[in-house]
Design a protein around this motif. Sequence first.
Motif, PDB file in Angstrom:
ATOM      1  N   UNK A  14     -10.561  12.714   4.192  1.00 53.24           N
ATOM      2  CA  UNK A  14     -10.673  14.605   4.824  1.00 53.24           C
ATOM      3  C   UNK A  14     -10.486  14.157   6.504  1.00 53.24           C
ATOM      4  N   UNK A  15     -10.465  14.833   6.447  1.00 51.88           N
ATOM      5  CA  UNK A  15      -9.947  14.987   8.277  1.00 51.88           C
ATOM      6  C   UNK A  15      -9.493  16.513   9.523  1.00 51.88           C
ATOM      7  N   UNK A  16     -10.924  16.721   9.109  1.00 52.25           N
ATOM      8  CA  UNK A  16     -11.207  18.029   9.489  1.00 52.25           C
ATOM      9  C   UNK A  16     -11.030  19.677   8.420  1.00 52.25           C
ATOM     10  N   UNK A  17     -10.843  19.165   7.593  1.00 45.99           N
ATOM     11  CA  UNK A  17     -10.764  19.903   6.376  1.00 45.99           C
ATOM     12  C   UNK A  17      -9.393  19.691   5.777  1.00 45.99           C
ATOM     13  N   UNK A  18      -7.984  18.509   5.942  1.00 54.15           N
ATOM     14  CA  UNK A  18      -6.732  18.661   5.911  1.00 54.15           C
ATOM     15  C   UNK A  18      -7.260  16.872   5.445  1.00 54.15           C
ATOM     16  N   UNK A  19      -6.250  16.536   4.353  1.00 55.94           N
ATOM     17  CA  UNK A  19      -6.690  15.328   3.149  1.00 55.94           C
ATOM     18  C   UNK A  19      -5.128  14.890   3.890  1.00 55.94           C
ATOM     19  N   UNK A  20      -5.384  13.343   4.735  1.00 51.75           N
ATOM     20  CA  UNK A  20      -3.954  12.765   5.324  1.00 51.75           C
ATOM     21  C   UNK A  20      -4.424  11.081   4.263  1.00 51.75           C
ATOM     22  N   UNK A  21      -2.867  10.610   4.267  1.00 54.07           N
ATOM     23  CA  UNK A  21      -3.225   9.768   3.255  1.00 54.07           C
ATOM     24  C   UNK A  21      -3.019   8.861   4.214  1.00 54.07           C
ATOM     25  N   UNK A  22      -3.311   7.163   3.896  1.00 55.33           N
ATOM     26  CA  UNK A  22      -3.370   6.280   4.670  1.00 55.33           C
ATOM     27  C   UNK A  22      -3.567   5.400   3.732  1.00 55.33           C
ATOM     28  N   UNK A  23      -2.862   4.876   3.910  1.00 62.21           N
ATOM     29  CA  UNK A  23      -2.311   2.791   3.662  1.00 62.21           C
ATOM     30  C   UNK A  23      -2.935   2.190   4.149  1.00 62.21           C
ATOM     31  N   UNK A  24      -4.123   1.098   3.215  1.00 61.13           N
ATOM     32  CA  UNK A  24      -4.919   0.246   4.051  1.00 61.13           C
ATOM     33  C   UNK A  24      -4.623  -1.653   3.418  1.00 61.13           C
ATOM     34  N   UNK A  25      -5.024  -1.970   4.053  1.00 64.39           N
ATOM     35  CA  UNK A  25      -5.114  -3.529   3.289  1.00 64.39           C
ATOM     36  C   UNK A  25      -5.550  -4.952   5.205  1.00 64.39           C
ATOM     37  N   UNK A  26      -5.198  -5.497   4.733  1.00 64.35           N
ATOM     38  CA  UNK A  26      -5.091  -6.785   5.391  1.00 64.35           C
ATOM     39  C   UNK A  26      -7.412  -7.335   5.555  1.00 64.35           C
ATOM     40  N   UNK A  27      -7.661  -7.858   6.596  1.00 67.45           N
ATOM     41  CA  UNK A  27      -8.786  -8.491   6.119  1.00 67.45           C
ATOM     42  C   UNK A  27     -10.259  -7.740   6.492  1.00 67.45           C
ATOM     43  N   UNK A  28     -10.975  -6.984   5.778  1.00 70.96           N
ATOM     44  CA  UNK A  28     -11.679  -6.089   5.530  1.00 70.96           C
ATOM     45  C   UNK A  28     -12.636  -6.833   7.220  1.00 70.96           C
ATOM     46  N   UNK A  29     -12.930  -7.774   7.407  1.00 72.27           N
ATOM     47  CA  UNK A  29     -13.644  -8.006   8.759  1.00 72.27           C
ATOM     48  C   UNK A  29     -12.874  -7.924   9.893  1.00 72.27           C
ATOM     49  N   UNK A  30     -11.702  -8.023   9.763  1.00 73.11           N
ATOM     50  CA  UNK A  30     -11.184  -7.992  11.011  1.00 73.11           C
ATOM     51  C   UNK A  30     -11.438  -7.227  12.600  1.00 73.11           C
ATOM     52  N   UNK A  31     -10.120  -7.024  12.844  1.00 65.59           N
ATOM     53  CA  UNK A  31      -9.960  -6.455  14.235  1.00 65.59           C
ATOM     54  C   UNK A  31      -8.991  -5.018  13.230  1.00 65.59           C
TER      55      UNK A  31
END
Length: 295
Positions: A14-31
Amino acid sequence: MTEALPGFTHRWADAEGIRLHVVEGGQADGPAVVLLAGFPQTWRAWRKAMPGLAERFRVLAIDLPGQGDSDRPHDSYDTHTVASRVQAAVNAFNVQKYWLVAHDIGAWVAFSLALKHEERLHGVALLDAGIPGITLPDSIPTDPDRAWKTWHFAFHLVPDLPETLLAGRERAYVDWFLKAKALSPTTFDSDDIDHYAAALAAEGGLRASLAYYRDAAESARKNHEALERQHLTVPILGISSSHGSIPDMAASLSPWADNATGVVIPQAGHFIPDEQPDAVVAAVTAFIEGAAKPV
C-alpha cells in the motif's frame, strides 16, 4: 504479468492509498537495492540483472504507478508525487535506507525521490535518462539521425491523439520502440513484446504511461524548486551506454549533484539492463561497494 523469476516473490504494498507491485528477492539481511524501470517497460526490465544483484543484496523491483501490476490512479504523475508513493512502498517493506537504481522514467522518479528523501538513500544510480528540467534537452532535434531517439516526448504530450492512434496497436508500437532503441534488434523476443504490450493495453495503461510525459513540466518545476534549496549530496552514479540517448549521464547530472561519477557501458543502446545485464550488475556493485567504504 506476474511471471515467475526463481528466487523472487511477487508482493504488493500500500502506497498512499494505491497498490504497487514489488518483486522481492536476494539476501534478506543484505543492503537493499530498489530498482525502477521506464517506458514502455515494467519490473521485468531488470529480470536479467536481478539474479546477479541478488547474490549480494536484497533486491526490490517496483512497478511504478501505471506500470505492470501496479494501480493506475487518475491523479498526478509528476515525479514528486510518484516518488512519495515509491517511498511509501519501500517503507512498507521495512527498509530504512537503500540504494536506488533506475532507468528512463524510473530515473525521473529516482531523481525527484533523492531530492525529497535523500536521508533514506545510500546512493543513486541513474541509467540513460533525459530527466525533466535536468538532463532532458529543451528542444527535440530535427536531424533524422538523432530525432528518432526523442521524438516521442512531443508525441506523448499531445492530448488524446496518441491514445487514438495507439489503441489496439500497442504491440506494434512497443515492438518498434524496443527494437529501434536497443543496439541489437534481437535483444527483445516475442514474449518481451507481448508482456509490455499487454501492460500498455490494460485498462488505463496508455493513459497512465503517457501521463508521465504530460506531467513532465510539473516534474521539472518541482525539481528546480527543490534544487533552489539544496543540491544532492548523496553519491550519484550516471550510467550511460555506447549507443544510448544521453552520452554522458554524469556530466549532465554534475551541476545538480556534489558527488557524481559516471560509467559508459559498451555495446548497448537505450535499454542497458536488458542489453548488458552483467555489466550493469558489475557497475552497480562497484558503485555500492566503493561508496560504502569508509573515507
